[in-house]
Motif scaffolding. Structure first.
Motif, short mmCIF file in Angstrom:
data_model
loop_
_atom_site.label_atom_id
_atom_site.label_comp_id
_atom_site.label_asym_id
_atom_site.label_seq_id
_atom_site.Cartn_x
_atom_site.Cartn_y
_atom_site.Cartn_z
N GLY A 125 -46.28 -50.14 -46.60
CA GLY A 125 -47.69 -50.48 -46.47
C GLY A 125 -48.59 -49.26 -46.38
O GLY A 125 -49.83 -49.39 -46.48
N ASP A 126 -48.01 -48.08 -46.21
CA ASP A 126 -48.82 -46.85 -46.13
C ASP A 126 -49.44 -46.57 -47.51
O ASP A 126 -48.73 -46.50 -48.52
N SER A 127 -50.78 -46.41 -47.55
CA SER A 127 -51.45 -46.17 -48.83
C SER A 127 -51.02 -44.86 -49.48
O SER A 127 -51.18 -44.66 -50.69
N ASN A 128 -50.47 -43.99 -48.67
CA ASN A 128 -50.06 -42.67 -49.18
C ASN A 128 -48.55 -42.62 -49.46
O ASN A 128 -47.99 -41.54 -49.66
N PHE A 129 -47.92 -43.79 -49.49
CA PHE A 129 -46.45 -43.85 -49.58
C PHE A 129 -45.91 -43.14 -50.82
O PHE A 129 -45.05 -42.26 -50.73
N MET A 130 -46.43 -43.49 -52.01
CA MET A 130 -45.88 -42.92 -53.25
C MET A 130 -46.13 -41.40 -53.31
O MET A 130 -45.25 -40.63 -53.71
N HIS A 131 -47.32 -41.02 -52.88
CA HIS A 131 -47.63 -39.58 -52.91
C HIS A 131 -46.71 -38.81 -51.97
O HIS A 131 -46.27 -37.70 -52.28
N SER A 132 -46.38 -39.42 -50.81
CA SER A 132 -45.51 -38.74 -49.84
C SER A 132 -44.11 -38.54 -50.40
O SER A 132 -43.43 -37.56 -50.08
N LEU A 133 -43.67 -39.48 -51.26
CA LEU A 133 -42.34 -39.31 -51.88
C LEU A 133 -42.38 -38.22 -52.95
O LEU A 133 -41.45 -37.40 -53.06
N GLN A 134 -43.46 -38.23 -53.74
CA GLN A 134 -43.57 -37.22 -54.82
C GLN A 134 -43.72 -35.81 -54.26
O GLN A 134 -43.23 -34.84 -54.85
N GLU A 135 -44.39 -35.68 -53.11
CA GLU A 135 -44.61 -34.36 -52.50
C GLU A 135 -43.67 -34.10 -51.33
O GLU A 135 -43.94 -33.25 -50.49
N PHE A 136 -42.56 -34.82 -51.29
CA PHE A 136 -41.62 -34.72 -50.16
C PHE A 136 -41.08 -33.29 -50.02
O PHE A 136 -40.75 -32.63 -51.02
N ASP A 137 -41.00 -32.81 -48.76
CA ASP A 137 -40.53 -31.44 -48.49
C ASP A 137 -39.00 -31.40 -48.59
O ASP A 137 -38.29 -31.38 -47.58
N LYS A 138 -38.51 -31.36 -49.81
CA LYS A 138 -37.07 -31.44 -50.04
C LYS A 138 -36.33 -30.17 -49.63
O LYS A 138 -35.11 -30.17 -49.49
N ASP A 139 -37.05 -29.06 -49.45
CA ASP A 139 -36.39 -27.80 -49.09
C ASP A 139 -36.11 -27.70 -47.59
O ASP A 139 -35.43 -26.76 -47.16
N ASN A 140 -36.65 -28.64 -46.80
CA ASN A 140 -36.47 -28.55 -45.34
C ASN A 140 -35.99 -29.87 -44.75
O ASN A 140 -36.45 -30.30 -43.69
N ILE A 141 -35.05 -30.51 -45.43
CA ILE A 141 -34.47 -31.76 -44.91
C ILE A 141 -33.46 -31.40 -43.82
O ILE A 141 -32.54 -30.61 -44.06
N PRO A 142 -33.59 -31.96 -42.60
CA PRO A 142 -32.63 -31.66 -41.53
C PRO A 142 -31.22 -32.12 -41.91
O PRO A 142 -31.04 -33.13 -42.59
N GLU A 143 -30.23 -31.37 -41.44
CA GLU A 143 -28.84 -31.72 -41.76
C GLU A 143 -28.46 -33.07 -41.20
O GLU A 143 -27.70 -33.84 -41.81
N GLY A 144 -29.02 -33.41 -39.99
CA GLY A 144 -28.69 -34.71 -39.38
C GLY A 144 -29.16 -35.86 -40.25
O GLY A 144 -28.50 -36.91 -40.33
N VAL A 145 -30.32 -35.68 -40.91
CA VAL A 145 -30.84 -36.72 -41.80
C VAL A 145 -29.88 -36.93 -42.97
O VAL A 145 -29.59 -38.08 -43.36
N ILE A 146 -29.37 -35.85 -43.52
CA ILE A 146 -28.45 -35.95 -44.66
C ILE A 146 -27.14 -36.61 -44.25
O ILE A 146 -26.57 -37.41 -45.01
N ARG A 147 -26.68 -36.32 -43.01
CA ARG A 147 -25.44 -36.97 -42.54
C ARG A 147 -25.62 -38.48 -42.46
O ARG A 147 -24.72 -39.25 -42.83
N LYS A 148 -26.78 -38.92 -41.98
CA LYS A 148 -27.05 -40.37 -41.92
C LYS A 148 -27.18 -40.95 -43.32
O LYS A 148 -26.69 -42.06 -43.59
#
Length: 304
Positions: A125-148
């Motif tokens: 429902g976030d109006s900025n949802f698609m933009h947030s995915l396109q501009e996602f900070d992929k270079d700083n994803i925490p390791e714990g997030v990737i494990r999940k």
């Protein structure tokens, strides 16, 4: 000519001494230039070799990155194709199909939100949802997030083609989550290479700076040698001109001596002739008077 030759001698001596000093200085500076030139050549080889090694590391890092880029670009393109109706379609599920549920949980995990359907609907429902995915900070994803996230990625059922059968819109989001995982795995390999590349580039920059200093020093020495050579050429030409002038004067003096010696006998005869002429000159008035009297006495005609 003897006076001229005497004046030339000290000038020639001074010029010869100055030329010899210049010659010595040119030789010394030339030797210094050769040493600096060899040093610069060696450093240029080292810098060139270093640049080649850095290029290899950069190429390896780029090759690893390119492994992730196709999946990443495909996911981004798929996200761009989504519209408001697609998002509404996913939110409209009262109880989403299993693969749609998995997809949204994976999206929530990457956005570090609680992985459940209620949270997923808020995220959608976030109006900025698609933009947030396109501009996602992929270079700083925490390791714990990737494990999940890996629990979903490793599930054989969690494939874009399978998700598409339940929701085309969810398929794009599935592609995006899988692309983030691929990018993370590749970046873990690439990051040490990037760090190595940055360090190598810093070392190369330092080496280039030092090389530039040496090259500037070499140019100064070479310019000085060129200037000294020009001075030496001028001095040598002046010395040659003085030598030629002195040599010509000596030759003229020698010829003058021979000529004076050869004319010594003629000088006696000339002196005698001069005395005879002087005697005749002294008697000239009387001789003219006598000849005039004879002409007047004799008349224009003979007696007969």
């Amino acid at each position: 000519m003897k006076v001229e030759l005497a004046e030339l001698a000290p000038m020639l001596e001074v010029k010869s001494k100055a030329t010899a000093e210049l010659l010595t200085k040119v030789a010394a500076d030339q030797a210094e230039a050769e040493i600096v030139k060899k040093t610069v050549a060696a450093e240029e080889r080292d810098v060139k070799k270093m640049a080649g090694e850095i290029q290899v590391v950069a190429d390896e890092a780029q090759a690893d990155l390119e492994e992730a880029l196709p999946a990443m670009n495909a996911a981004i393109d798929s996200l761009k194709a989504l519209n408001k109706n697609d998002i509404t379609e996913i939110k409209s599920f009262p109880k989403p199909p299993p693969l749609v549920q998995m997809t949204m949980e994976a999206v929530c995990i990457l956005k570090q939100e609680k992985p459940d359907w209620d949270t997923a609907k808020k995220v959608l429902g976030d109006s900025n949802f698609m933009h947030s995915l396109q501009e996602f900070d992929k270079d700083n994803i925490p390791e714990g997030v990737i494990r999940k996230l890996r629990r979903y990625i490793d599930d054989p059922a969690y494939q874009p083609e399978s998700v598409a059968k339940q929701s085309r819109a969810a398929m794009s989001l599935c592609m995006w989550t899988r692309a983030m995982d691929v990018y993370y795995r590749v970046s873990k390999v690439v990051e040490p290479k990037k760090a190595k590349l940055r360090a190598a580039q810093a070392a190369l920059s330092d080496a280039n700076a030092k090389l530039a200093e040496k090259q500037a020093m070499l140019k100064q020495v070479e310019d000085r040698v060129v200037n000294l050579r020009e001075q030496l050429a001028t001095a040598q030409q002046e010395q040659k001109d003085l030598n030629d002038q002195a040599d010509l004067t000596r030759k003229r003096l020698d010829r003058a001596g021979k000529l004076t010696s050869a004319l010594a006998d003629e000088g006696v005869r000339w002196q005698q002739t001069a005395e005879v002429i002087q005697g005749q000159t002294d008697l000239l008035v009387g001789d003219v008077f006598l000849s005039a009297a004879c002409i007047a006495y004799y008349g224009a005609f003979t007696g007969s």
